[in-house]
Design an enzyme around this catalytic site. Structure first.
Site, PDB file in Angstrom:
ATOM      1  N   GLU A 303      54.322  48.689  23.904  1.00 36.93           N
ATOM      2  CA  GLU A 303      54.500  50.030  24.465  1.00 36.93           C
ATOM      3  C   GLU A 303      55.864  50.610  24.091  1.00 36.93           C
ATOM      4  O   GLU A 303      56.036  51.824  24.001  1.00 36.93           O
ATOM      5  CB  GLU A 303      54.344  49.949  25.992  1.00 36.93           C
ATOM      6  CG  GLU A 303      53.676  51.174  26.560  1.00 36.93           C
ATOM      7  CD  GLU A 303      53.238  50.965  27.999  1.00 36.93           C
ATOM      8  OE1 GLU A 303      52.264  50.213  28.222  1.00 36.93           O
ATOM      9  OE2 GLU A 303      53.860  51.546  28.894  1.00 36.93           O
ATOM     10  N   HIS A 332      44.104  25.148  18.318  1.00 37.90           N
ATOM     11  CA  HIS A 332      42.690  24.911  18.011  1.00 37.90           C
ATOM     12  C   HIS A 332      41.914  26.225  18.012  1.00 37.90           C
ATOM     13  O   HIS A 332      40.707  26.244  18.205  1.00 37.90           O
ATOM     14  CB  HIS A 332      42.110  23.914  19.013  1.00 37.90           C
ATOM     15  CG  HIS A 332      42.847  22.611  18.975  1.00 37.90           C
ATOM     16  ND1 HIS A 332      42.480  21.565  18.171  1.00 37.90           N
ATOM     17  CD2 HIS A 332      44.001  22.227  19.593  1.00 37.90           C
ATOM     18  CE1 HIS A 332      43.348  20.574  18.325  1.00 37.90           C
ATOM     19  NE2 HIS A 332      44.283  20.952  19.174  1.00 37.90           N
ATOM     20  N   LYS A 446      46.634  58.726  30.533  1.00 35.46           N
ATOM     21  CA  LYS A 446      46.652  59.032  31.962  1.00 35.46           C
ATOM     22  C   LYS A 446      46.181  60.465  32.196  1.00 35.46           C
ATOM     23  O   LYS A 446      45.398  60.744  33.109  1.00 35.46           O
ATOM     24  CB  LYS A 446      48.070  58.866  32.525  1.00 35.46           C
ATOM     25  CG  LYS A 446      48.508  57.412  32.646  1.00 35.46           C
ATOM     26  CD  LYS A 446      49.845  57.299  33.375  1.00 35.46           C
ATOM     27  CE  LYS A 446      50.268  55.843  33.501  1.00 35.46           C
ATOM     28  NZ  LYS A 446      51.475  55.630  34.285  1.00 35.46           N
TER      29      LYS A 446
END
Ligand code: PA5
Length: 477
Positions: A303, A332, A446
């Site tokens: 961000e 793995h 937003k």
């Protein structure tokens, strides 16, 4: 813990930063950083350092002052004392920077499986839940399993308006009012801006107990403010030690010379790597406790550094992509790609010198002598050799990595590490010539959510969104 003990921790709990495996001398010229390249950046780092210092002085970067906010820590400790024994559950309602630090601190510094411990084992402290999503099944499922009479909710939002958090708040308030009537207010504590936002207006009416997020502390830089400190203190984390560690991290990163400053050295390595096409930054702690610090780092890095425009307003669409991984688990899973895929990554290992426990592997299994070599060794040794093995496998194939060595995982080292990573992010922003402290991309999301949920004042945006939506059945299978 007394101040004197913090002084001792500075001697024994200093994080070391090893960047040998990022240098050409270790991994070769093709993908390693040369001395000359590092030297060529020193002047820009020094300029970045002056700019950060200037902005800090001007009060624009108050996250840098959080390690010295000891009065706030004392206020939080007094609050935690005042509610001792009253709650079985402490629930954070928040998202992004208002949640990830809480999770990171708890995973790092509370015992594993903290919520499964008995009340006695938890020292009478509440369990901790962080609800950072609005998934209806998860949220309703959660509300079904907690007893509202024994639950305290911490609503955390810097802006005081984020749709997800405010929706959670409204649902929880409704539930509390129905279950508890007037005393519902005792079950909500809020953490928000001193003046602005819808939550602030609500607080004025409801008179909730409130803690303030300082003005220039953005979400992802707020872990050491009341955002992260309340849930930490209530679950028994030593927040004074956390801040002391961060203050030490501040000292370690106040040196302008990148060769003496881990945050600046790693910023330079990432910047030079980015320019050369190594655009992915993997954060890989070899410690289950630090797993969520990697998650917190990913938000901090993404961000802060993913930006469309630079400081001169030029469109740059810049930003290294963070990736979280966990040693040894992801050996793995991800490591095959890191060892043999594209040369586009820098791996940040976190090594822990001393775990809290030594776990000895019992002496072999006679019918299967192939496992006997493990007998008598410890899981601690296995963890460490696996990390070393991965680092060697990467460096042998010319892949850069760096290692943060923590003497142990405790509040002092975690505070130190978080501050170093925050400063590293600020310096990387300087080198990329972008503003690391805004988040227009998040704000746009937003605003779209407000518009699509019918918030007044966002009608124009709602119309734009619906006009721009194109969907053809030809592309739906
Ligand atoms: O780092 C940030 O600024 C964001 O991730 C915010 O923390 C997140 O969007 C939540 O915002 P707020 O705390 O205002 O509810």
């Amino acid at each position: 813990m007394s101040r004197r003990d913090h002084a001792a921790l500075r001697q024994t709990m200093r994080i070391r930063f090893d960047f040998n495996n990022a240098m050409a001398s270790s991994i070769g010229d093709a993908h390693g950083i040369t001395e000359a390249a590092l030297a060529s950046l020193s002047e820009r780092v020094a300029r970045g350092h002056s700019e950060i210092a200037r902005r800090r002085q001007a009060g624009e970067l108050d996250w840098m002052k959080l390690p010295s906010s000891l009065n706030v820590a004392s206020e939080i400790e007094a609050y935690v004392d005042s509610i001792k024994g009253r709650f079985d559950n402490f629930v954070v309602l928040g998202i992004g920077g208002s949640a990830l630090g809480n999770i990171a601190l708890s995973t790092a510094l509370n015992p594993p499986y903290y919520n499964l411990l008995s009340p006695e084992q938890r020292g009478g402290r509440p369990r901790l839940f962080v609800l950072d999503n609005v998934d209806p099944d998860q949220f309703s499922g959660f509300l079904r399993v907690v007893d509202p009479r024994r639950t305290l909710f911490n609503v955390i939002t810097k802006s005081g308006t984020t749709a997800e958090t405010m929706a959670q708040y409204l649902i929880v308030r409704d539930m509390l009012v129905k279950a508890l009537g007037d005393s519902h207010r005792d079950h909500i504590v809020t953490t928000t801006d001193a003046k602005s936002g819808e939550l602030r207006k609500i607080i004025e009416v409801e008179e909730y107990r409130t803690f303030v997020i300082p003005g220039t502390v953005g979400g992802r830089f707020s872990v050491l403010s009341p955002v992260g400190l309340i849930s930490a203190a209530i679950t028994g984390i030593d927040i004074q030690e956390l801040l002391a560690g961060a203050a030490f991290g501040d000292e370690m990163t106040s040196e302008p010379d990148l060769r003496r400053n881990p945050a600046y050295a790693n910023a330079a390595i990432h910047y030079l790597g980015y320019e050369a096409g190594r655009t992915l930054s993997v954060m890989m702690p070899y410690s289950q406790a630090l797993k969520d610090v990697a998650d917190w780092y990913c938000q901090l890095w993404a961000e802060s550094l993913g930006k469309r425009v630079d400081l001169d307003g030029r469109i740059v669409n810049v930003g290294p992509t963070p990736i979280k991984a966990l040693g040894v688990t992801d050996q793995h899973s991800q490591v095959q790609l890191y060892a043999e895929g594209r040369f586009d990554k820098i791996v940040n290992f976190i090594a822990v010198d001393r775990f809290h426990h030594d776990v000895v592997i019992p002496p072999g299994y006679p019918p299967s002598p192939g496992v006997n070599y493990l007998g008598g060794h410890t899981l601690n040794e296995l963890m460490d050799v696996e990390r070393q093995g991965t680092a060697v496998a990467l460096s042998d194939t010319g892949r850069p990595s760096v290692t943060f060595h923590l003497p142990a995982v405790n509040a002092f080292t975690v505070g130190q590490l978080m501050f170093i990573l925050e400063t590293q992010t600020a310096m990387t922003g300087e080198l990329l010539h972008i503003n690391a402290f805004d988040q227009p991309g998040v704000e746009a999301g937003k605003i779209a959510a407000y518009a699509l949920m019918g918030r007044s004042g966002y009608e124009k945006r709602a119309a734009e969104i619906s006009a721009s939506r194109k969907s053809s059945p030809a592309y739906i299978i």
